[in-house]
Scaffold this active site. Structure first.
Site, PDB file in Angstrom:
ATOM      1  N   CYS A  16      18.242  -7.637   8.099  1.00  0.00           N
ATOM      2  CA  CYS A  16      19.258  -7.231   7.148  1.00  0.00           C
ATOM      3  C   CYS A  16      19.132  -7.784   5.721  1.00  0.00           C
ATOM      4  O   CYS A  16      18.664  -8.897   5.513  1.00  0.00           O
ATOM      5  CB  CYS A  16      20.664  -7.538   7.634  1.00  0.00           C
ATOM      6  SG  CYS A  16      20.951  -6.966   9.303  1.00  0.00           S
TER       7      CYS A  16
ATOM      8  N   GLY B  55      15.618  -4.164   6.181  1.00  0.00           N
ATOM      9  CA  GLY B  55      16.231  -3.430   7.281  1.00  0.00           C
ATOM     10  C   GLY B  55      16.221  -1.942   7.003  1.00  0.00           C
ATOM     11  O   GLY B  55      16.632  -1.519   5.922  1.00  0.00           O
TER      12      GLY B  55
ATOM     13  N   ASN C  59      23.822 -11.022   7.077  1.00  0.00           N
ATOM     14  CA  ASN C  59      22.385 -11.191   7.344  1.00  0.00           C
ATOM     15  C   ASN C  59      22.223 -12.467   8.177  1.00  0.00           C
ATOM     16  O   ASN C  59      22.635 -13.539   7.721  1.00  0.00           O
ATOM     17  CB  ASN C  59      21.629 -11.314   6.014  1.00  0.00           C
ATOM     18  CG  ASN C  59      20.155 -11.672   6.204  1.00  0.00           C
ATOM     19  OD1 ASN C  59      19.543 -12.284   5.335  1.00  0.00           O
ATOM     20  ND2 ASN C  59      19.577 -11.292   7.314  1.00  0.00           N
ATOM     21  N   GLY C  60      21.645 -12.333   9.354  1.00  0.00           N
ATOM     22  CA  GLY C  60      21.443 -13.505  10.206  1.00  0.00           C
ATOM     23  C   GLY C  60      21.818 -13.195  11.638  1.00  0.00           C
ATOM     24  O   GLY C  60      21.972 -12.021  12.009  1.00  0.00           O
TER      25      GLY C  60
ATOM     26  N   TYR D 258       6.460 -14.117   4.595  1.00  0.00           N
ATOM     27  CA  TYR D 258       6.434 -12.705   4.950  1.00  0.00           C
ATOM     28  C   TYR D 258       7.648 -11.901   4.493  1.00  0.00           C
ATOM     29  O   TYR D 258       7.520 -10.837   3.906  1.00  0.00           O
ATOM     30  CB  TYR D 258       6.293 -12.596   6.480  1.00  0.00           C
ATOM     31  CG  TYR D 258       6.438 -11.219   7.049  1.00  0.00           C
ATOM     32  CD1 TYR D 258       5.392 -10.306   6.970  1.00  0.00           C
ATOM     33  CD2 TYR D 258       7.618 -10.827   7.665  1.00  0.00           C
ATOM     34  CE1 TYR D 258       5.523  -9.026   7.488  1.00  0.00           C
ATOM     35  CE2 TYR D 258       7.756  -9.553   8.194  1.00  0.00           C
ATOM     36  CZ  TYR D 258       6.713  -8.657   8.109  1.00  0.00           C
ATOM     37  OH  TYR D 258       6.852  -7.413   8.602  1.00  0.00           O
TER      38      TYR D 258
END
Ligand code: SF4
Length: 485
Positions: free
Chosen positions: A5, A32, A106-107, A259
């Site tokens: 996300c 995402g 996000n997470g 990344y």
């Protein structure tokens, strides 16, 4: 490996926040690709629009025009908890307070079961950890008080100490934008500003998973939100709180540098691209080998390949072409499908590689699927030797914080000795950047990172199911399978 996300928020009186949020989400699309959505407020009403698909497919001019208001939050989703359905697309909305509130996450939370129990949800009704979080906040006593003006920020402050795991959140009610990072700062979140250049006064504010999205909408990077910090933005300006009982620590996911984040994003005050080049230089020092050409696996392996080439003096060249129009790809259930997917995404440049000894640089090593497919393709295209180099140590442990790393049984390096990997994936040699050199490449003095998936040492309690299984991986038989394709 997939990120879980991207979040974005805009508070900009006198402007259409929906257009700015669209551009922000478009820039965060790499975080995402399953669904996208935004919530927008005109100061009276919150409107939420979300749909499955890419940002450019979900929103069009007509939709954005109808989303009127100066305040907005947005979300791009990749699911690691909860299925990929419209119901789980975000922002999540709850009708509490004057006009309700919306939340984008996000997470990944690590104590969902306890939160579900606390909040009194029926286990079968729980669709995602983000939904549980929204429900938990909505149950706060502050939403039943007479004065609801600051109910949302008080509610967040009240419940957030019960929440464990990784979360960078953006939230909004009808009037104010909020952002919060968990006390370990596992997922990134930064602050940007719109300024009147002539008076140097602030006109509006932005919260974003990555700073690259600020540049796109013409906002300036101010700083990263601190671990454990709650930011509240409204007509009175910007306020910062630290509502956590525990001492905040800096434990940003180290793979944001390797990344996940865009190369043009700023993390810990350094541009990500430069750190990736440095990883390649250190990789050449640790795992040098005689060869004719260094090439990167597009796209995230390329900066490290450039760094490897620069340090080793071996010429850099392009050996693979990436299909840039492949759109969304899937987590294929079988190795055979995953091999085919690699061929669909990447094709070799035969004239550049025929008869050459190649050093192929990639960012990370998970199952070995991509590497073995690549090696086979490169050999078929005429490569004389293929030496694989990775700009991070191999994954040996799962991630509990929202990154889609397979189970330990599927992580090749968790199940075999490192020096067995070359023969299993069909390479002439294999080399991984050490954790020490990875830290040196990032060179974030005084900062710490989460590296749980590399070391098994996590910054917060996680479900532990002991050590990696000692068994031969399916990959050996899969290698035979791949021979047939
Ligand atoms: S376990 Fe690994 S992927 Fe997950 S947050 Fe930590 S460093 Fe990142």
């Amino acid at each position: 490996m997939k990120e879980a996300c991207g979040v974005f928020g805009v508070y900009y009186p006198g402007n259409r926040a929906s257009y700015l949020t669209y551009d922000g989400l478009f820039t965060l699309q790499h975080r995402g690709q399953e669904s996208a959505g935004m919530a927008v407020s005109d100061g009276q009403t919150i409107t939420v629009f979300k749909e499955m698909g890419l940002v450019s497919n979900v929103f069009n001019e007509t939709i954005l025009t109808t989303l009127e208001g100066f305040l907005s939050i947005g979300h791009t989703r990749y699911s690691t908890t909860g299925s990929s359905t419209w119901a789980n697309a975000q922002p999540a909305y709850r009708p509490m307070g004057h006009a309700g509130f919306a939340l984008a996450h996000n997470g990944n939370l690590t104590n969902v079961d306890r939160l579900v129990e606390k909040v009194g949800m029926m286990p079968g009704m729980v669709t995602s950890d983000s939904d549980v979080l929204a429900e938990l906040i909505s149950k706060s006593s502050f939403f039943s008080g007479k004065d609801q003006t600051h109910a949302l920020e008080k509610a967040v402050g009240e419940v957030i100490n019960d929440v464990e795991g990784a979360y960078s959140l953006v939230l909004m009610d009808a009037y104010r934008l909020m952002g919060i990072r968990d006390p370990n700062g596992l997922r990134p979140l930064c602050l940007g500003v719109f300024k009147d250049e002539s008076t140097d006064s602030e006109l509006g504010w932005v919260l974003s998973s990555e700073s690259a999205a600020l540049n796109v909408i013409g906002a300036k990077f101010v700083r990263e939100i601190e671990p454990g910090e709650l930011i509240v933005i409204d007509e009175t300006g910007i306020k910062s709180y630290f509502p956590f009982i525990v001492e905040p620590k800096e434990k940003l996911c180290i793979f944001e540098f390797v990344y996940f984040s865009r190369p043009d994003s700023i993390l810990y005050n350094r541009e990500v691209h430069g750190t990736r080049r440095r990883m390649g230089e250190l990789l050449a020092i640790e795992h040098g080998v005689d060869a004719d050409m260094v090439m990167g696996v597009p796209d995230s392996g390329i900066p490290a390949a450039e760094g490897y080439s620069k340090h080793s003096g071996i010429p850099y060249g392009q050996g693979l072409v990436k299909n840039r129009y492949i759109g969304r790809t899937f987590i294929y259930p079988t190795q055979e499908q995953r091999y085919k997917n690699v061929r669909r995404k990447l094709t070799p440049l035969k004239e550049n590689i025929v008869g050459k000894r190649l050093i192929v640089v990639d960012d990370s090593f998970v199952r070995g699927t991509t590497s073995s497919a690549l090696i086979k393709m490169l050999r078929e295209a005429g490569a004389k030797e293929v030496h694989m180099r990775f700009s991070s140590p191999p994954f040996k442990w799962p991630c509990f914080y929202g990154i889609d790393i397979p189970t330990k049984d599927e992580l090749l390096a968790a199940n075999v000795e490192i020096d067995e990997i070359a023969s299993i994936i069909g390479a002439d040699s294999v080399g991984f950047l050490s954790l020490k050199s990875l830290m040196e490449a990032i060179n974030a003095q005084g900062k710490e990172f989460c590296n749980g998936c590399l070391t098994g040492s996590y910054p917060s309690p996680v479900p532990t199911d002991a050590k990696p299984a000692i068994k031969m991986p399916a990959t050996i038989s899969d290698a035979k399978l791949f021979e047939k394709l």
